[in-house]
Design a protein around this motif. Structure first.
Motif, PDB file in Angstrom:
ATOM      1  N   ALA A 123       0.841  -1.199   0.000  1.00  0.00           N
ATOM      2  CA  ALA A 123       0.000   0.000   0.000  1.00  0.00           C
ATOM      3  C   ALA A 123       0.878   1.251   0.000  1.00  0.00           C
ATOM      4  O   ALA A 123       0.634   2.201  -0.759  1.00  0.00           O
ATOM      5  N   ALA A 124       1.938   1.242   0.819  1.00  0.00           N
ATOM      6  CA  ALA A 124       2.818   2.414   0.920  1.00  0.00           C
ATOM      7  C   ALA A 124       3.514   2.696  -0.417  1.00  0.00           C
ATOM      8  O   ALA A 124       3.656   3.861  -0.816  1.00  0.00           O
ATOM      9  N   VAL A 125       3.917   1.634  -1.117  1.00  0.00           N
ATOM     10  CA  VAL A 125       4.567   1.814  -2.425  1.00  0.00           C
ATOM     11  C   VAL A 125       3.636   2.574  -3.377  1.00  0.00           C
ATOM     12  O   VAL A 125       4.080   3.360  -4.213  1.00  0.00           O
ATOM     13  N   HIS A 126       2.342   2.356  -3.223  1.00  0.00           N
ATOM     14  CA  HIS A 126       1.359   3.027  -4.094  1.00  0.00           C
ATOM     15  C   HIS A 126       0.855   4.333  -3.466  1.00  0.00           C
ATOM     16  O   HIS A 126      -0.187   4.863  -3.877  1.00  0.00           O
ATOM     17  N   GLY A 127       1.569   4.816  -2.449  1.00  0.00           N
ATOM     18  CA  GLY A 127       1.202   6.096  -1.833  1.00  0.00           C
ATOM     19  C   GLY A 127      -0.034   6.017  -0.964  1.00  0.00           C
ATOM     20  O   GLY A 127      -0.666   7.035  -0.676  1.00  0.00           O
ATOM     21  N   CYS A 128      -0.404   4.804  -0.560  1.00  0.00           N
ATOM     22  CA  CYS A 128      -1.634   4.629   0.233  1.00  0.00           C
ATOM     23  C   CYS A 128      -1.301   4.022   1.596  1.00  0.00           C
ATOM     24  O   CYS A 128      -0.171   3.619   1.874  1.00  0.00           O
ATOM     25  N   LEU A 129      -2.332   3.947   2.425  1.00  0.00           N
ATOM     26  CA  LEU A 129      -2.197   3.361   3.758  1.00  0.00           C
ATOM     27  C   LEU A 129      -3.169   2.198   3.885  1.00  0.00           C
ATOM     28  O   LEU A 129      -4.355   2.332   3.581  1.00  0.00           O
ATOM     29  N   PHE A 130      -2.648   1.029   4.349  1.00  0.00           N
ATOM     30  CA  PHE A 130      -3.551  -0.019   4.830  1.00  0.00           C
ATOM     31  C   PHE A 130      -3.414  -0.002   6.346  1.00  0.00           C
ATOM     32  O   PHE A 130      -2.378  -0.379   6.895  1.00  0.00           O
ATOM     33  N   PRO A 131      -4.447   0.474   7.054  1.00  0.00           N
ATOM     34  CA  PRO A 131      -4.238   0.889   8.436  1.00  0.00           C
ATOM     35  C   PRO A 131      -4.298  -0.191   9.502  1.00  0.00           C
ATOM     36  O   PRO A 131      -4.053   0.121  10.668  1.00  0.00           O
ATOM     37  N   LEU A 132      -4.607  -1.456   9.128  1.00  0.00           N
ATOM     38  CA  LEU A 132      -4.605  -2.486  10.166  1.00  0.00           C
ATOM     39  C   LEU A 132      -3.175  -2.654  10.679  1.00  0.00           C
ATOM     40  O   LEU A 132      -2.242  -2.768   9.884  1.00  0.00           O
ATOM     41  N   SER A 133      -2.996  -2.618  11.995  1.00  0.00           N
ATOM     42  CA  SER A 133      -1.646  -2.660  12.554  1.00  0.00           C
ATOM     43  C   SER A 133      -1.644  -3.447  13.861  1.00  0.00           C
ATOM     44  O   SER A 133      -2.317  -3.081  14.821  1.00  0.00           O
ATOM     45  N   LEU A 134      -0.912  -4.573  13.869  1.00  0.00           N
ATOM     46  CA  LEU A 134      -0.828  -5.427  15.059  1.00  0.00           C
ATOM     47  C   LEU A 134       0.648  -5.716  15.338  1.00  0.00           C
ATOM     48  O   LEU A 134       1.456  -5.718  14.419  1.00  0.00           O
ATOM     49  N   ALA A 135       0.962  -6.034  16.588  1.00  0.00           N
ATOM     50  CA  ALA A 135       2.357  -6.375  16.908  1.00  0.00           C
ATOM     51  C   ALA A 135       2.801  -7.632  16.170  1.00  0.00           C
ATOM     52  O   ALA A 135       3.989  -7.844  15.964  1.00  0.00           O
ATOM     53  N   SER A 136       1.851  -8.461  15.731  1.00  0.00           N
ATOM     54  CA  SER A 136       2.201  -9.700  15.019  1.00  0.00           C
ATOM     55  C   SER A 136       2.231  -9.508  13.506  1.00  0.00           C
ATOM     56  O   SER A 136       2.253 -10.497  12.760  1.00  0.00           O
ATOM     57  N   GLU A 137       2.265  -8.264  13.019  1.00  0.00           N
ATOM     58  CA  GLU A 137       2.064  -8.027  11.577  1.00  0.00           C
ATOM     59  C   GLU A 137       3.138  -8.652  10.679  1.00  0.00           C
ATOM     60  O   GLU A 137       2.894  -8.880   9.505  1.00  0.00           O
ATOM     61  N   LEU A 327       7.913   6.054  22.919  1.00  0.00           N
ATOM     62  CA  LEU A 327       6.692   5.950  23.728  1.00  0.00           C
ATOM     63  C   LEU A 327       5.879   4.732  23.304  1.00  0.00           C
ATOM     64  O   LEU A 327       5.356   3.988  24.137  1.00  0.00           O
ATOM     65  N   TRP A 328       5.778   4.519  21.995  1.00  0.00           N
ATOM     66  CA  TRP A 328       5.048   3.346  21.516  1.00  0.00           C
ATOM     67  C   TRP A 328       5.766   2.056  21.892  1.00  0.00           C
ATOM     68  O   TRP A 328       5.132   1.031  22.148  1.00  0.00           O
ATOM     69  N   ARG A 329       7.096   2.113  21.950  1.00  0.00           N
ATOM     70  CA  ARG A 329       7.831   0.898  22.343  1.00  0.00           C
ATOM     71  C   ARG A 329       7.495   0.520  23.786  1.00  0.00           C
ATOM     72  O   ARG A 329       7.423  -0.660  24.122  1.00  0.00           O
ATOM     73  N   LEU A 330       7.274   1.522  24.640  1.00  0.00           N
ATOM     74  CA  LEU A 330       6.850   1.216  26.012  1.00  0.00           C
ATOM     75  C   LEU A 330       5.566   0.403  25.985  1.00  0.00           C
ATOM     76  O   LEU A 330       5.416  -0.618  26.646  1.00  0.00           O
ATOM     77  N   ARG A 331       4.602   0.861  25.199  1.00  0.00           N
ATOM     78  CA  ARG A 331       3.311   0.174  25.094  1.00  0.00           C
ATOM     79  C   ARG A 331       3.484  -1.227  24.505  1.00  0.00           C
ATOM     80  O   ARG A 331       2.904  -2.206  24.988  1.00  0.00           O
ATOM     81  N   GLU A 332       4.287  -1.310  23.435  1.00  0.00           N
ATOM     82  CA  GLU A 332       4.436  -2.598  22.742  1.00  0.00           C
ATOM     83  C   GLU A 332       5.191  -3.632  23.593  1.00  0.00           C
ATOM     84  O   GLU A 332       5.054  -4.838  23.367  1.00  0.00           O
TER      85      GLU A 332
END
Ligand code: FAD
Length: 469
Positions: A123-137, A327-332
């Motif tokens: 998606a990023a290569v095409h200038g877009c966002l696929f917004p699903l995001s998990l620590a197991s991605e 900060l996100w690393r603290l959460r993750e």
């Protein structure tokens, strides 16, 4: 000894993709957390939708149960077979092609075995966002994400896997291919079969491909960590940020002080942003489609107003992308820190957001009555009403001595969830792990409708038996 069923499978996918020896099957049989190892007749690795369909027809003819498997990162024992050794594992890993990207329609059509990270990067290569995001991605697949209706950190803004899917291709339990790969945002032509397969955990058919929604890449994002006196203060802050930032608010995570302490103990290299502890923290992300400056202003303005109103709030707003990442690393690192600390009794629950403070207060009090000194490892996606509400032994307690109380602890937590109008599974699903709990908390009429759907679509009962129902 010849096995005519396996011979048929070999004829469909080739000998190299039918694993029937112990060593070959071993990596496919144990769940992610290493809690259970099942047995299987074979592991089948099809390379195309036609091969999936032919294998399912062979299984239906021989009445062999099928366990669909993606990245095996599921947390409720859904993608591993039971101990009988009767089922085959159907691994979708070789179905990993990006079939098409349509930037103008903002859609992407992908095979079910594509890794989530592969989809995000395309998606990023095409200038877009696929917004699903998990620590197991880096390990989980789109087929698994859809089958579990996965959530993650950006649900507040973009929704969960179901909301990000427009169409599906499915191999039915009789081995037919349903081509529902429609890239339509509006389609009112009867029952939404797509929504039936999403979240079905492989019990109704095999997802082989999906049309996914894409979004514009945000032009700016800003992060803050806010120290809070209570869950009530967190709820107040969430409400204010939603009013001020609208759809720009992408994440609102609640973290208890015990979680922060565990991260500090087990990952001392991670920076701790506050000198003095607070009972709770909120990790907040804001995005802007305009610019980086706009995102920063939006967050600073809305936080500034909240801080002016409530003197007990304290906020850290990073000045660089690296600091925000920290900060996100603290959460993750919370799940890793709690694993390093020892075992606990896990709950993945959802509640009406407005009832979360009352739920935490009431349930914590009941747990203390039943198990004095027990500790709450409480964190999660407050913005979505989703808490990981894990119960650990008292300090110095022996894990195993505490884990024998799992049933009683579950009863306190899940009864309280039900009393507050919540759900016993927000993200992870039911799998084999929570079947008993589902039976207890779903209304009988709802369970009857689910059983009727299962019987209609899978009359032989070969699709992932023993999961959900
Ligand atoms: P698997 O584990 O292989 O399968 C999961 C279920 O889907 C099984 O019932 C399986 O039979 C079925 N299935 C798999 N593929 C198909 C298919 N093609 N057709 C039909 N059925 C299929 N989950 C969240 O929701 N949010 C999180 O934030 C989150 N974070 C996580 C972090 C870590 C570190 C880990 C280990 C897990 C996390 N999970 C999270 C859980 C897990 O990653 C998700 O459930 C994920 O969607 C599973 O994808 P998978 O490909 O690994 O599926």
């Amino acid at each position: 000894m010849s096995d005519s069923f396996l011979d048929t499978c070999c004829a469909i996918v080739g000998d190299g993709h039918v694993l029937a020896d112990v060593a070959g099957m071993e990596p496919f049989l144990t769940d992610w957390r290493g809690r259970f190892t099942g047995r299987a007749r074979a592991v089948l690795r099809p390379g195309s939708v036609e091969e999936v369909a032919a294998l399912v027809r062979a299984c239906a003819a021989a009445q062999v149960p099928i366990v669909p498997q993606g990245g095996r990162t599921g947390l409720v024992l859904g993608s591993v077979p039971d101990a009988s050794g009767e089922a085959v594992v159907l691994s979708l890993a070789r179905l990993n092609r990006i079939r098409a990207v349509d930037p103008a329609n903002r859609t992407m059509t992908v095979d079910a075995g594509c890794l989530l990270q592969q989809v995000q990067e395309t998606a990023a290569v095409h200038g877009c966002l696929f917004p699903l995001s998990l620590a197991s991605e880096g390990s989980c697949t789109i087929g698994g994400n859809l089958s579990t209706n996965a959530g993650g950190t950006a649900v507040l803004r973009y929704g969960n896997a179901r909301d990000l899917c427009l169409g599906l291709e499915v191999v039915t339990p009789s081995g037919e291919v349903w081509d529902g790969l429609r890239g339509l945002r509006k389609d009112n032509t009867g029952y939404s079969l797509r929504d039936l397969f999403v979240g079905a955990e492989g019990t109704l058919g095999v997802i082989t491909a999906a049309v996914l929604k894409l979004y514009p890449q945000p032009r700016g994002s800003a992060t803050a960590l806010v120290a809070l006196a209570s869950p009530e203060a967190a709820l107040g802050l969430l409400s204010r940020l939603q009013d001020e930032c609208g759809a720009g608010l992408t994440a609102f995570e609640l973290v208890s002080d015990l979680c922060m302490q565990l991260v500090a103990r087990h990952f001392p290299a991670l920076p701790q942003p506050f000198r003095a502890p607070s009972p709770y923290y909120a990790l907040v992300d804001v995005e802007s489609s305009e610019s980086q400056e706009h995102a920063t202003q939006l967050l600073e303005h809305s936080l500034g107003a909240a801080l002016a109103e409530d003197a007990s709030l304290e906020a850290v707003v990073p000045s660089s992308v690296g600091q925000a990442r920290d900060l996100w690393r603290l959460r993750e690192h919370i799940p890793l820190a709690q694993a390093a600390e020892g075992k606990n009794i896990k709950h993945d629950i959802s509640l009406p957001v407005s009832l979360i403070p009352a739920f935490i207060r009431d349930t914590a009090a009941e747990l203390q009555l039943g198990f004095p000194g027990c500790q709450l490892v409480c964190f999660g996606h407050l913005g979505d009403g989703n808490l990981h509400f894990n119960v650990a032994p008292p300090p110095g307690g022996v894990d195993e001595d505490f884990l024998v109380h799992q049933h009683a602890v579950n009863r306190i937590v899940h009864d309280s969830v039900a009393a507050h109008g919540g759900s016993i599974s927000a993200e992870h699903g039911i799998g084999a792990l929570k079947r008993g709990e589902l039976e207890r908390y779903k209304p009988p009429v709802e369970l009857d409708m689910m059983r009727a759907i299962k019987a209609a679509l899978d009359p032989l009962g070969i699709m992932n038996p023993g999961k959900i129902l």
